[in-house]
Design an enzyme around this catalytic site. Structure first.
Site, PDB file in Angstrom:
ATOM      1  N   THR A   1      12.263  -5.324  -2.425  1.00 20.73           N
ATOM      2  CA  THR A   1      11.957  -4.534  -3.612  1.00 20.73           C
ATOM      3  C   THR A   1      13.219  -3.756  -3.936  1.00 20.73           C
ATOM      4  O   THR A   1      13.760  -3.045  -3.091  1.00 20.73           O
ATOM      5  CB  THR A   1      10.751  -3.597  -3.394  1.00 20.73           C
ATOM      6  OG1 THR A   1      10.518  -2.864  -4.598  1.00 20.73           O
ATOM      7  CG2 THR A   1      10.953  -2.636  -2.252  1.00 20.73           C
TER       8      THR A   1
ATOM      9  N   ALA B   1       5.207 -10.063 -11.937  1.00 18.39           N
ATOM     10  CA  ALA B   1       5.134 -11.502 -12.207  1.00 18.39           C
ATOM     11  C   ALA B   1       3.684 -11.954 -12.327  1.00 18.39           C
ATOM     12  O   ALA B   1       3.388 -12.913 -13.046  1.00 18.39           O
ATOM     13  CB  ALA B   1       5.841 -12.279 -11.100  1.00 18.39           C
ATOM     14  N   SER B   2       2.778 -11.283 -11.632  1.00 18.53           N
ATOM     15  CA  SER B   2       1.361 -11.621 -11.740  1.00 18.53           C
ATOM     16  C   SER B   2       0.869 -11.427 -13.170  1.00 18.53           C
ATOM     17  O   SER B   2       0.111 -12.250 -13.704  1.00 18.53           O
ATOM     18  CB  SER B   2       0.537 -10.744 -10.790  1.00 18.53           C
ATOM     19  OG  SER B   2       0.976 -10.871  -9.456  1.00 18.53           O
TER      20      SER B   2
ATOM     21  N   HIS C   1       2.157 -18.768  -5.516  1.00 23.11           N
ATOM     22  CA  HIS C   1       1.637 -17.465  -5.130  1.00 23.11           C
ATOM     23  C   HIS C   1       0.155 -17.353  -5.466  1.00 23.11           C
ATOM     24  O   HIS C   1      -0.337 -17.968  -6.420  1.00 23.11           O
ATOM     25  CB  HIS C   1       2.428 -16.376  -5.861  1.00 23.11           C
ATOM     26  CG  HIS C   1       2.219 -14.996  -5.307  1.00 23.11           C
ATOM     27  ND1 HIS C   1       1.244 -14.153  -5.778  1.00 23.11           N
ATOM     28  CD2 HIS C   1       2.859 -14.318  -4.319  1.00 23.11           C
ATOM     29  CE1 HIS C   1       1.292 -13.008  -5.116  1.00 23.11           C
ATOM     30  NE2 HIS C   1       2.260 -13.079  -4.226  1.00 23.11           N
TER      31      HIS C   1
ATOM     32  N   ASP D   1       7.595 -19.555 -12.831  1.00 21.65           N
ATOM     33  CA  ASP D   1       7.508 -18.340 -12.025  1.00 21.65           C
ATOM     34  C   ASP D   1       8.677 -18.348 -11.046  1.00 21.65           C
ATOM     35  O   ASP D   1       8.674 -19.080 -10.060  1.00 21.65           O
ATOM     36  CB  ASP D   1       6.168 -18.306 -11.279  1.00 21.65           C
ATOM     37  CG  ASP D   1       6.050 -17.118 -10.332  1.00 21.65           C
ATOM     38  OD1 ASP D   1       6.934 -16.237 -10.350  1.00 21.65           O
ATOM     39  OD2 ASP D   1       5.068 -17.077  -9.563  1.00 21.65           O
TER      40      ASP D   1
ATOM     41  N   ASN E   1      11.651 -11.290 -11.516  1.00 21.91           N
ATOM     42  CA  ASN E   1      11.556  -9.852 -11.278  1.00 21.91           C
ATOM     43  C   ASN E   1      12.915  -9.253 -10.921  1.00 21.91           C
ATOM     44  O   ASN E   1      13.334  -9.337  -9.764  1.00 21.91           O
ATOM     45  CB  ASN E   1      10.587  -9.560 -10.125  1.00 21.91           C
ATOM     46  CG  ASN E   1       9.151  -9.843 -10.471  1.00 21.91           C
ATOM     47  OD1 ASN E   1       8.791  -9.957 -11.640  1.00 21.91           O
ATOM     48  ND2 ASN E   1       8.304  -9.948  -9.460  1.00 21.91           N
TER      49      ASN E   1
END
Length: 562
Positions: free
Chosen positions: A166, A232-233, A276, A355, A384
């Site tokens: 992150t 991203a979800s 994912h 993605d 991301n």
């Protein structure tokens, strides 16, 4: 490998936060206290600094003692500003000393990466109810150390290797603070023109860095453009809903006698069984079927597999409408064959969503762009920056070739949200699930300007190199084996033997508390994931982490021999 150039971005004297009219404040001139635990005791340090008046505060006190034409309101605002400056400088000291501690004292960093607290630890440490009267800043910040820090998992420690990174950097922290200070809710252009227009331009900057096809860029003069989603979800769900709206319009034209329920019941989408879990969740939220297709021996979804699934569903009277191609899966960072999937999907009028949540940041490096071959066949693309590109969460970049499908799907237009400039610029409320949105483009603007593309590329390349360094150490020990291919900043490995052996190894590694890893399982094979997560990581940190793995294996295997 050389030491990291990225502890902080290059700042010229004109850019330095220490310059300007606020530099006289005494707090800014104090030298950081040596803090060997890399952040331990930071709350007490900050509390002590917060009570020391700055020079401008002292001037205000002197002015109060003399006759003045300044109104009481002006004097009150001035005192509030000075007090806030003191607090802000104390907070900055806390931020920077905390991160400097992680970097400079990483091998003697006394905090465990993973805390030892148990669920419910926090409630006994704070009162049962909110205070009736305001408390002092120094009391609140002292409680940060007492209450919060014991329960923090240190994602930015070089010893943290779980999940994926992150991102975090000083420019992004400052930009987030500025966003909070401006505090606009940019759901329409008129709600804050700068919020919308900077986002449009930043997504063009970022798209050019990735060498995306011009059809995705607003500056191309076409229909395409970018938007910042939260995750991203969200992007996967937004793309699915756009694809659903597009498919329903087409099918209604072909079968005007079919109602919405009939059409939706026939829609079917596709993804790899390695994608994912958020992709499956998007199908549930979107109320459509999603098929998980088997990846090949290298864990990549292939075009021929998609072709076969589409033909089966067409024969069954279903309507294929959406496929997700993952570039950098969570399990092993495998890359679906977009160059095969895209043409098959285009042939059958199926929306292609890409993605690339983690690995997409690597595409700013030309040598990795071969992995996105076929991107011209995609309808939407997402990655991301908040994972690997030094932009703090949340900042998920999404591009669409035809955003009007999303806009039409989400278009609820009450009078109180209308404005005279509609149609002249994007109203991003139509591009996302929620209505409100923060000024997130500031983070991209600050990071891209204060680092520059060269430094961001260097950051990506260093992490990829560290994964290869870990791979070499692992291969040199014949007790271990690499699972799959080492890709980007991720190395997957296991002890040779049964799954139970590797499970026991992970439990011992995390129990020692010096590094943190998480597992995964593919085709009933259990393995450990070693992700390079910290921007402070150096070669010695990878050596340290490997020694921890090897030491845990020594203990485990020695016990089994008894």
């Amino acid at each position: 490998m050389s030491s990291s150039p990225l502890l902080s971005p290059p700042l010229t004297p004109r850019q330095s936060p220490a310059t300007g009219p606020l530099k006289r404040c005494r707090i800014a001139q104090q030298k950081p206290t040596d803090n060997s635990d890399g952040g331990g005791g930071g709350g007490e340090i900050l509390a002590a600094r917060l009570v020391q008046p700055c020079h401008c505060h002292q001037q205000q006190q002197q002015q109060q003692q003399q006759p003045s034409s300044i109104s009481g309101r002006e004097r009150g605002v001035s005192l509030l500003v000075c007090h806030s400056i003191s607090i802000g400088r104390g907070l900055f000291h806390f931020f920077f000393s905390f991160f400097a501690g992680i970097h400079l004292h990483t091998r003697s960093y006394r905090r465990r990466v993973l805390p030892t607290v148990q669920p419910g630890y926090l409630r006994p440490l704070i009162p049962d109810e909110a205070p009736q009267q305001p408390e002092k800043w120094e009391e609140v910040m002292a409680d940060v150390e007492r209450v919060i820090m014991p329960g923090v998992t240190h994602w930015h420690s070089p010893k943290f290797h779980a999940y994926f990174p992150t991102a975090n950097s000083y420019p992004a922290i400052v930009a987030d603070m500025l966003s909070g200070a401006i505090a606009c809710i940019g759901f329409t252009w008129i709600a804050s023109p700068a919020c919308t227009e900077l986002e449009v331009v930043m997504l063009d900057w970022l798209g050019k860095m990735l060498d995306l096809p011009k059809e995705f860029l607003a500056c191309s003069g076409g229909q395409g453009g970018g938007v910042i989603q939260g995750t991203a979800s969200e992007a996967t769900l937004v793309a699915l809903l756009g694809a659903k709206a597009k498919a329903m319009k087409r099918v209604k034209e072909e079968h005007p006698d079919w109602d919405d329920n009939t059409i939706v019941s026939k829609l079917v989408g596709y993804t790899s069984n390695q994608s994912h879990s958020s992709v499956e969740r998007a199908g549930l939220l979107g109320g459509v079927k999603l098929r998980g297709l088997k990846a090949d021996e290298n864990l990549k979804l292939r075009g021929e597999t998609l072709e076969q699934a589409i033909k089966e569903d067409l024969d069954a009277g279903l309507i294929p409408f959406y496929v997700v191609a993952t570039l950098g899966t969570t399990n092993t960072c495998a890359f679906d064959r977009l160059d095969e999937i895209g043409p098959v999907a285009n042939q059958h009028n199926v929306w292609v969503h890409v993605d690339a949540a983690y690995a997409g940041s690597a595409f700013i490096c030309p040598e990795y762009r071969y992995l996105m071959k076929g991107i011209e066949t995609a309808d939407s693309f997402n990655f991301n920056p908040h994972k690997w590109m030094l932009v703090n969460f949340d900042c998920s970049a999404m591009w669409l070739k035809e955003p009007y499908w999303i806009v039409n799907a989400f278009n609820v237009d009450p009078l109180y949200l209308k404005h005279d400039m509609q149609g002249s610029a994007p109203d991003y409320r139509h591009w996302q699930i929620p209505l409100g949105r923060r000024f997130r483009a500031l983070k991209l603007w600050f990071v891209l300007r204060l680092y520059g593309v060269d430094n961001l590329q260097a950051h990506i390349r260093r992490h990829c190199g560290f994964a290869k360094q870990f791979e070499a150490l692992c291969r040199a020990d014949d007790r271990f084996e690499i699972f799959g291919e080492v890709a980007m900043g991720l190395a997957c490995f296991r002890l040779k033997g049964t799954n139970e052996l590797s499970e026991a190894l992970l439990k011992r590694i995390n129990g020692r508390g010096n590094i943190h890893l998480v597992p995964s399982k593919v085709n009933d094979v259990y393995f450990l994931r070693m992700a390079v997560c910290s921007r402070f990581t150096e070669p010695a940190d990878i050596d340290y982490s490997w020694k921890e793995v090897a030491a845990a294996a020594d203990e485990l295997l020695a016990e089994q021999k008894k």
